[in-house]
Design a protein around this motif. Structure first.
Motif, PDB file in Angstrom:
ATOM      1  N   ALA A 170       0.860  -1.185   0.000  1.00  9.36           N
ATOM      2  CA  ALA A 170       0.000   0.000   0.000  1.00  9.36           C
ATOM      3  C   ALA A 170       0.894   1.232   0.000  1.00  9.36           C
ATOM      4  CB  ALA A 170      -0.914   0.010   1.218  1.00  9.36           C
ATOM      5  N   SER A 171       0.472   2.257  -0.712  1.00 10.82           N
ATOM      6  CA  SER A 171       1.271   3.479  -0.808  1.00 10.82           C
ATOM      7  C   SER A 171       0.365   4.685  -0.981  1.00 10.82           C
ATOM      8  CB  SER A 171       2.233   3.404  -2.012  1.00 10.82           C
ATOM      9  OG  SER A 171       3.246   2.448  -1.816  1.00 10.82           O
ATOM     10  N   SER A 172       0.907   5.835  -0.610  1.00 13.35           N
ATOM     11  CA  SER A 172       0.238   7.109  -0.890  1.00 13.35           C
ATOM     12  C   SER A 172       1.302   8.120  -1.300  1.00 13.35           C
ATOM     13  CB  SER A 172      -0.539   7.595   0.334  1.00 13.35           C
ATOM     14  OG  SER A 172       0.325   7.778   1.440  1.00 13.35           O
ATOM     15  N   LEU A 173       0.879   9.137  -2.028  1.00 10.20           N
ATOM     16  CA  LEU A 173       1.810  10.169  -2.484  1.00 10.20           C
ATOM     17  C   LEU A 173       1.999  11.197  -1.376  1.00 10.20           C
ATOM     18  CD1 LEU A 173       0.548  10.680  -6.148  1.00 10.20           C
ATOM     19  CD2 LEU A 173       2.359   9.151  -5.301  1.00 10.20           C
ATOM     20  N   LYS A 174       3.262  11.462  -1.039  1.00  9.79           N
ATOM     21  CA  LYS A 174       3.556  12.296   0.125  1.00  9.79           C
ATOM     22  C   LYS A 174       3.042  13.725  -0.021  1.00  9.79           C
ATOM     23  CE  LYS A 174       8.279  13.499  -1.348  1.00  9.79           C
ATOM     24  NZ  LYS A 174       9.719  13.418  -0.972  1.00  9.79           N
ATOM     25  N   GLU A 175       2.917  14.208  -1.265  1.00  8.61           N
ATOM     26  CA  GLU A 175       2.446  15.576  -1.447  1.00  8.61           C
ATOM     27  C   GLU A 175       0.973  15.750  -1.085  1.00  8.61           C
ATOM     28  OE1 GLU A 175       3.084  13.951  -5.746  1.00  8.61           O
ATOM     29  OE2 GLU A 175       3.874  13.610  -3.715  1.00  8.61           O
ATOM     30  N   TYR A 176       0.257  14.619  -0.916  1.00 11.40           N
ATOM     31  CA  TYR A 176      -1.155  14.675  -0.534  1.00 11.40           C
ATOM     32  C   TYR A 176      -1.392  14.201   0.902  1.00 11.40           C
ATOM     33  CZ  TYR A 176      -1.979  15.247  -5.552  1.00 11.40           C
ATOM     34  OH  TYR A 176      -1.982  15.711  -6.846  1.00 11.40           O
ATOM     35  N   ASN A 177      -0.337  13.995   1.650  1.00  6.79           N
ATOM     36  CA  ASN A 177      -0.480  13.441   3.000  1.00  6.79           C
ATOM     37  C   ASN A 177      -1.368  14.288   3.909  1.00  6.79           C
ATOM     38  OD1 ASN A 177       1.029  11.190   2.454  1.00  6.79           O
ATOM     39  ND2 ASN A 177       2.876  11.873   3.505  1.00  6.79           N
ATOM     40  N   LYS A 178      -1.353  15.597   3.722  1.00  7.44           N
ATOM     41  CA  LYS A 178      -2.150  16.478   4.581  1.00  7.44           C
ATOM     42  C   LYS A 178      -3.645  16.219   4.441  1.00  7.44           C
ATOM     43  CE  LYS A 178      -2.280  20.329   1.261  1.00  7.44           C
ATOM     44  NZ  LYS A 178      -1.947  21.757   1.052  1.00  7.44           N
ATOM     45  N   LEU A 179      -4.045  15.572   3.335  1.00  5.02           N
ATOM     46  CA  LEU A 179      -5.456  15.252   3.112  1.00  5.02           C
ATOM     47  C   LEU A 179      -5.832  13.873   3.655  1.00  5.02           C
ATOM     48  CD1 LEU A 179      -5.829  16.558  -0.574  1.00  5.02           C
ATOM     49  CD2 LEU A 179      -6.319  17.779   1.565  1.00  5.02           C
ATOM     50  N   SER A 180      -4.858  13.132   4.147  1.00  4.58           N
ATOM     51  CA  SER A 180      -5.064  11.806   4.752  1.00  4.58           C
ATOM     52  C   SER A 180      -5.729  10.783   3.828  1.00  4.58           C
ATOM     53  CB  SER A 180      -5.887  11.922   6.037  1.00  4.58           C
ATOM     54  OG  SER A 180      -5.245  12.736   6.977  1.00  4.58           O
ATOM     55  N   PRO A 181      -5.338  10.683   2.563  1.00  5.21           N
ATOM     56  CA  PRO A 181      -5.966   9.666   1.704  1.00  5.21           C
ATOM     57  C   PRO A 181      -5.661   8.244   2.175  1.00  5.21           C
ATOM     58  CG  PRO A 181      -4.032  10.593   0.623  1.00  5.21           C
ATOM     59  CD  PRO A 181      -4.284  11.439   1.844  1.00  5.21           C
ATOM     60  N   ASN A 182      -4.539   8.075   2.867  1.00  7.39           N
ATOM     61  CA  ASN A 182      -4.178   6.752   3.367  1.00  7.39           C
ATOM     62  C   ASN A 182      -5.192   6.226   4.388  1.00  7.39           C
ATOM     63  OD1 ASN A 182      -2.234   4.714   3.005  1.00  7.39           O
ATOM     64  ND2 ASN A 182      -1.364   5.148   5.021  1.00  7.39           N
ATOM     65  N   MET A 183      -5.751   7.154   5.191  1.00  6.90           N
ATOM     66  CA  MET A 183      -6.753   6.751   6.179  1.00  6.90           C
ATOM     67  C   MET A 183      -8.036   6.278   5.494  1.00  6.90           C
ATOM     68  SD  MET A 183      -4.848   7.256   8.712  1.00  6.90           S
ATOM     69  CE  MET A 183      -5.958   6.852  10.047  1.00  6.90           C
ATOM     70  N   LEU A 184      -8.427   6.987   4.444  1.00  5.64           N
ATOM     71  CA  LEU A 184      -9.605   6.580   3.684  1.00  5.64           C
ATOM     72  C   LEU A 184      -9.347   5.255   2.977  1.00  5.64           C
ATOM     73  CD1 LEU A 184     -12.436   7.106   2.625  1.00  5.64           C
ATOM     74  CD2 LEU A 184     -11.441   8.540   0.825  1.00  5.64           C
ATOM     75  N   LEU A 185      -8.131   5.033   2.490  1.00  7.82           N
ATOM     76  CA  LEU A 185      -7.776   3.777   1.840  1.00  7.82           C
ATOM     77  C   LEU A 185      -7.994   2.601   2.787  1.00  7.82           C
ATOM     78  CD1 LEU A 185      -6.398   2.105  -0.447  1.00  7.82           C
ATOM     79  CD2 LEU A 185      -4.209   2.631   0.660  1.00  7.82           C
ATOM     80  N   TYR A 186      -7.434   2.696   3.991  1.00  7.11           N
ATOM     81  CA  TYR A 186      -7.537   1.573   4.917  1.00  7.11           C
ATOM     82  C   TYR A 186      -8.972   1.360   5.404  1.00  7.11           C
ATOM     83  CZ  TYR A 186      -2.650   0.284   5.079  1.00  7.11           C
ATOM     84  OH  TYR A 186      -1.397  -0.184   4.742  1.00  7.11           O
TER      85      TYR A 186
END
Length: 344
Positions: free
Chosen positions: A239-255
């Motif tokens: 699993a990965s997310s783009l660091k430039e979007y980390n402030k939007l927390s897409p990784n939390m929505l992914l999980y």
């Protein structure tokens, strides 16, 4: 009891054995033999034990990795968290390990690594720094949501407030979404990336239970996970997310999305993958309610020396990691697969 090598004629029999034992992992299935051979061109030694009635009563998948850079060794099995012997009893598993060691001696390898989930009384050295974090799933997503802390709920809701943030599930047709995010994130971490053909081969060999989940922001993939199911457990090995979007927390929505998917599709457990105890990734997985399962990685060493350290935490690789982070993404996609194929 006899121990022999798996042949294509016995694939179905091997997989029937795996399907009917509670000791086996997803990666004991025979399909991974072909995935590894096609993707990396490694030699494989899939050992199977048979009783006096010629019925399979134990298996041990083994892969040989050989390169000038990282040496000559075997792993059961590389690239994944689980492996080692799987047999009807401890004596069968012991004989499978001994046969693997004899095979390693005959081939002149430097060491053999057995990726196990159970403690064994043997003379092999053992690493216990890693655990896998497993979440037992409730009957409904609402029950799971109710178990979360207020802080975690807030983090999940944050990306949902962003206009244009969407969740998308799919199969091999969505592989470009995953690989685009994954390859860039690996470059940013200083880690060589697998070739896209590795993931294509997984889909071809295990299509029914392999999925991709991607979080998009206005049609741009910003986080993505590769999902594989086996029996009643769903796993997210990558699993990965783009660091430039980390402030939007897409990784939390992914999980959260993949956990809902797991429950809605009848899975009873979710495997977050391995972490070092109390590391950042450990705490991330723990906040969802996951519990640690100890990993036991056993080693046979040909010279009886120190345990191998083929991982990014080894200080001798730090310079290479820092250089890798600065390479163009296109270059890492070409060079990376040639390097990572020999890293377990």
């Amino acid at each position: 009891m006899i121990i022999e090598l798996l042949t294509p004629q016995s694939y179905h029999e091997w997989d029937d054995y795996i399907a009917n034992t509670n000791k086996a992992s997803l990666y004991h299935l025979s399909c991974w033999k072909e995935v590894i051979e096609r993707s990396f061109r490694h030699n494989t030694y899939y050992l199977m034990a048979r009783n006096v009635n010629k019925k399979i009563n134990g298996v041990l998948p083994l892969v040989r990795l050989k390169s000038r850079l990282f040496g000559d060794y075997m792993v059961s099995i590389p690239f994944f968290n689980y492996g080692g012997p799987c047999g009807d009893d401890a004596e069968i598993e012991k004989e499978l390990i001994n046969t693997a060691i004899n095979t390693g001696k005959a081939d002149g390898v430097g060491h053999i690594e057995f990726r196990d989930v159970q403690h064994r009384e043997n003379n092999l050295q053992c690493k216990t720094e890693k655990v896998c974090l497993i979440l037992d799933l409730p009957e409904t997503p609402d029950e799971l949501w109710g178990s979360f802390s207020s802080k975690l709920k807030s983090q999940i809701k944050r990306p949902l407030k962003e206009e244009g943030m969407t969740v998308e599930f799919g199969g091999i047709d969505k592989l470009n979404n995953f690989y685009g995010v994954f390859s860039k994130n690996m470059r940013d971490l200083g880690t060589p990336v697998y070739g896209k053909n590795f993931f294509e081969n997984i889909f071809k060999s295990y299509p029914e239970h392999t999925k991709i989940c991607t979080i998009k922001l206005k049609e741009v993939p910003v986080a993505s996970g590769f999902l594989i199911g086996f029996k009643k457990r769903l796993e997210i090995p990558w699993a990965s997310s783009l660091k430039e979007y980390n402030k939007l927390s897409p990784n939390m929505l992914l999980y959260w999305s993949v956990l809902k998917f797991a429950i809605e599709n009848g899975y009873k457990q979710f495997d977050f993958g391995r972490s070092s105890i109390e590391s950042g990734t450990y705490r991330f997985k723990e906040q969802w309610g996951a519990k640690p399962i100890q990993l036991y990685w056993y080693y046979w060493l040909s010279n009886g020396g120190k345990l191998p350290k083929l991982n990014p935490h080894n200080p001798k690789y730090q310079t290479a990691i820092n250089i890798w982070k600065r390479l163009p993404l296109s270059v890492t996609k070409i060079i990376g697969p040639r390097i990572v194929k020999n890293l377990p």
